[in-house]
Scaffold this motif. Sequence first.
Motif, PDB file in Angstrom:
ATOM      1  N   ALA A 170      47.713  42.012  55.790  1.00 56.52           N
ATOM      2  CA  ALA A 170      49.035  41.608  56.282  1.00 56.52           C
ATOM      3  C   ALA A 170      48.971  41.216  57.747  1.00 56.52           C
ATOM      4  CB  ALA A 170      50.034  42.745  56.075  1.00 56.52           C
ATOM      5  N   LEU A 171      48.083  41.906  58.509  1.00 54.88           N
ATOM      6  CA  LEU A 171      47.976  41.618  59.954  1.00 54.88           C
ATOM      7  C   LEU A 171      47.513  40.181  60.228  1.00 54.88           C
ATOM      8  CD1 LEU A 171      46.434  44.991  61.145  1.00 54.88           C
ATOM      9  CD2 LEU A 171      48.677  44.086  61.779  1.00 54.88           C
ATOM     10  N   GLN A 172      46.917  39.559  59.212  1.00 51.04           N
ATOM     11  CA  GLN A 172      46.518  38.152  59.359  1.00 51.04           C
ATOM     12  C   GLN A 172      47.738  37.226  59.315  1.00 51.04           C
ATOM     13  OE1 GLN A 172      43.016  37.185  59.199  1.00 51.04           O
ATOM     14  NE2 GLN A 172      42.576  39.376  59.320  1.00 51.04           N
ATOM     15  N   PHE A 173      48.804  37.727  58.714  1.00 52.05           N
ATOM     16  CA  PHE A 173      49.976  36.863  58.508  1.00 52.05           C
ATOM     17  C   PHE A 173      51.132  37.181  59.463  1.00 52.05           C
ATOM     18  CE2 PHE A 173      47.835  36.728  54.388  1.00 52.05           C
ATOM     19  CZ  PHE A 173      47.913  35.378  54.071  1.00 52.05           C
ATOM     20  N   VAL A 174      51.329  38.450  59.765  1.00 50.64           N
ATOM     21  CA  VAL A 174      52.493  38.842  60.580  1.00 50.64           C
ATOM     22  C   VAL A 174      52.057  39.860  61.636  1.00 50.64           C
ATOM     23  CG1 VAL A 174      54.305  38.444  58.848  1.00 50.64           C
ATOM     24  CG2 VAL A 174      53.019  40.576  58.800  1.00 50.64           C
ATOM     25  N   GLY A 183      48.625  41.608  52.317  1.00 52.02           N
ATOM     26  CA  GLY A 183      48.173  40.276  52.731  1.00 52.02           C
ATOM     27  C   GLY A 183      48.567  39.159  51.787  1.00 52.02           C
ATOM     28  N   SER A 184      49.713  38.587  52.058  1.00 53.53           N
ATOM     29  CA  SER A 184      50.179  37.437  51.280  1.00 53.53           C
ATOM     30  C   SER A 184      51.054  36.616  52.206  1.00 53.53           C
ATOM     31  CB  SER A 184      50.999  37.925  50.075  1.00 53.53           C
ATOM     32  OG  SER A 184      51.952  36.958  49.703  1.00 53.53           O
ATOM     33  N   ILE A 185      51.128  35.333  51.945  1.00 53.15           N
ATOM     34  CA  ILE A 185      51.972  34.479  52.779  1.00 53.15           C
ATOM     35  C   ILE A 185      53.431  34.948  52.738  1.00 53.15           C
ATOM     36  CG2 ILE A 185      52.107  32.744  50.930  1.00 53.15           C
ATOM     37  CD1 ILE A 185      52.322  32.053  54.690  1.00 53.15           C
ATOM     38  N   ALA A 186      53.795  35.620  51.629  1.00 57.34           N
ATOM     39  CA  ALA A 186      55.185  36.109  51.525  1.00 57.34           C
ATOM     40  C   ALA A 186      55.482  37.231  52.522  1.00 57.34           C
ATOM     41  CB  ALA A 186      55.462  36.578  50.103  1.00 57.34           C
ATOM     42  N   ALA A 187      54.467  37.658  53.294  1.00 54.90           N
ATOM     43  CA  ALA A 187      54.683  38.751  54.265  1.00 54.90           C
ATOM     44  C   ALA A 187      55.827  38.415  55.225  1.00 54.90           C
ATOM     45  CB  ALA A 187      53.386  39.025  55.032  1.00 54.90           C
ATOM     46  N   TYR A 188      56.014  37.124  55.501  1.00 52.99           N
ATOM     47  CA  TYR A 188      57.094  36.772  56.433  1.00 52.99           C
ATOM     48  C   TYR A 188      58.463  37.124  55.856  1.00 52.99           C
ATOM     49  CZ  TYR A 188      58.517  32.546  53.892  1.00 52.99           C
ATOM     50  OH  TYR A 188      59.004  31.692  52.942  1.00 52.99           O
ATOM     51  N   LYS A 189      58.564  37.085  54.511  1.00 46.33           N
ATOM     52  CA  LYS A 189      59.844  37.419  53.885  1.00 46.33           C
ATOM     53  C   LYS A 189      60.141  38.915  53.997  1.00 46.33           C
ATOM     54  CE  LYS A 189      59.970  34.038  50.150  1.00 46.33           C
ATOM     55  NZ  LYS A 189      60.092  33.976  48.688  1.00 46.33           N
ATOM     56  N   ALA A 215      55.998  45.250  49.343  1.00 45.33           N
ATOM     57  CA  ALA A 215      56.520  43.874  49.288  1.00 45.33           C
ATOM     58  C   ALA A 215      56.053  43.101  50.507  1.00 45.33           C
ATOM     59  CB  ALA A 215      58.061  43.893  49.239  1.00 45.33           C
ATOM     60  N   PRO A 216      55.286  42.065  50.340  1.00 42.97           N
ATOM     61  CA  PRO A 216      54.690  41.614  49.092  1.00 42.97           C
ATOM     62  C   PRO A 216      53.480  42.472  48.713  1.00 42.97           C
ATOM     63  CG  PRO A 216      53.965  40.229  50.911  1.00 42.97           C
ATOM     64  CD  PRO A 216      54.946  41.201  51.486  1.00 42.97           C
ATOM     65  N   ALA A 217      53.235  42.578  47.402  1.00 45.71           N
ATOM     66  CA  ALA A 217      52.044  43.278  46.926  1.00 45.71           C
ATOM     67  C   ALA A 217      51.025  42.220  46.503  1.00 45.71           C
ATOM     68  CB  ALA A 217      52.412  44.166  45.742  1.00 45.71           C
ATOM     69  N   SER A 218      49.908  42.148  47.218  1.00 46.60           N
ATOM     70  CA  SER A 218      48.881  41.145  46.888  1.00 46.60           C
ATOM     71  C   SER A 218      48.094  41.601  45.660  1.00 46.60           C
ATOM     72  CB  SER A 218      47.920  40.984  48.065  1.00 46.60           C
ATOM     73  OG  SER A 218      47.205  42.197  48.237  1.00 46.60           O
ATOM     74  N   ALA A 219      47.383  40.669  45.048  1.00 46.40           N
ATOM     75  CA  ALA A 219      46.563  41.005  43.876  1.00 46.40           C
ATOM     76  C   ALA A 219      45.545  42.084  44.244  1.00 46.40           C
ATOM     77  CB  ALA A 219      45.844  39.758  43.378  1.00 46.40           C
ATOM     78  N   ASN A 220      44.987  41.983  45.445  1.00 44.83           N
ATOM     79  CA  ASN A 220      43.977  42.942  45.898  1.00 44.83           C
ATOM     80  C   ASN A 220      44.564  44.348  46.029  1.00 44.83           C
ATOM     81  OD1 ASN A 220      41.447  43.704  46.942  1.00 44.83           O
ATOM     82  ND2 ASN A 220      42.241  43.526  49.038  1.00 44.83           N
ATOM     83  N   THR A 221      45.722  44.456  46.665  1.00 42.87           N
ATOM     84  CA  THR A 221      46.336  45.783  46.833  1.00 42.87           C
ATOM     85  C   THR A 221      46.772  46.346  45.483  1.00 42.87           C
ATOM     86  OG1 THR A 221      47.024  45.349  49.095  1.00 42.87           O
ATOM     87  CG2 THR A 221      48.266  47.023  47.914  1.00 42.87           C
TER      88      THR A 221
END
Length: 403
Positions: free
Chosen positions: A43-47, A14-20, A89-95
């Motif tokens: 991640a499902l929140q973003f993509v 879950g990070s905005i970078a998920a689109y990348k 990728a991306p790896a969020s702080a939480n994960t």
Amino acid sequence: MMLEKKKILVAVTGSIAAYKAAYLVRLLVQCGAEVKVMLSPGALQFVTPLTFSTLSKNPVFSDFTENKDSGVWNHHVELALWADLMVVAPASANTLSKMAHGQSDNFLLATYMSARCPVMIAPAMDHDMFMHGGTRDNLRKLRDFGHHILAPGEGELASGLLGQGRMAEPQEIIDAIIAHFHPALPLKGQQVLVTAGPTYEKLDPVRFIGNYSSGKMGLALATALAQKGAHVHLVIGPNHLKIQHPQIEVHAVESANEMLGACLAVFDQCQLTVLSAAVADYRPAQQATEKIKKQGDHLVLELVKNPDIAATLGQRKKKHQKLVGFALETTNEKEHAADKLHRKNLDLIVLNSLRNEGAGFGTETNQISLIWPDNISQDFGLMSKQKVAEIIVDAAIDLLKTS
Ligand code: CTP
């Protein structure tokens, strides 16, 4: 294809970078890899899974069951053992935190904990989260587990803050993955610069001064360099080529001045530069803002000198950087080429002979001689531009060994 038959499990969190990560998956598939994707609940929140299933051509995993009533169980152990490499990728702080502490409260984490393959991690978060002691500790732990951490880049973050935290670019992640699978590649992890194609020098909004260079030799060089593991910056003038290689970053330019600017932007980070562009030596002194109208029987154009890109970079280069140039000559070829090599402070010059049919602009073949600063030279017969590129790249790699 550099990742043919490699099984790569991409874990998106879950990070905005998920689109990348979508672009990363596309590049992996282009490299010939078999790709499966897991999405964390964040991640499902973003993509959406559909993006990734379409790009990877495989089903996407986000939970232990397909849907609540199906009773179809996604086997995390099976998926973990399938992978040759897992890339978070991306790896969020939480994960990151959960990975560092052995928590497995979702499918992605359970699969990670079951994996025996190497793990690569591309963190992405806001600057302060990245700098936080907790994240630092977690990253240290993950490094101690033997995982490969791809440091996030500096720059503008989605929050509007500036700083470190931006996920490594998909192309950098690809470079690291290729380097992982091909540790012996001579240019692995190195950046190189190639100039190619013609330049167009504008006369007015509808006309330019150009030349017949097709950029084919430059693309052959860029491809040969990429195959040796390099990340290639291809600064190329107007062309009709299809350039689609995950390790070739195209910087499209038009004029000599633009080409110089694009080269200077990346030159300092490149160990090797190959100058195959046919740069116009002169440009119109004035660029008319309106179309030049027909007038008398004669039209005299005033031209001014363009910057010499090779010579500029030759002056700027540091000891560890090597420069390879080209010379196209019709008389006293070797003498003129050697003179050019010294004048522009090059480490090797490739002499293109126009004497033979099949060599030169727009053709599929080329005939060259290589000339080094001590005036030693080597002649080659007519061969494909691809073969010529391989010879030049091998000679350039030898140069790098001497620095
Ligand atoms: N080159 C360059 N910038 C220029 C002119 C040339 O970077 N403005 C590079 C070419 O890409 C090539 C080398 O310099 O690698 C030699 O190019 P060439 O056109 O043969 O050399 P010139 O310096 O233009 O010499 P001349 O026209 O006098 O033959």
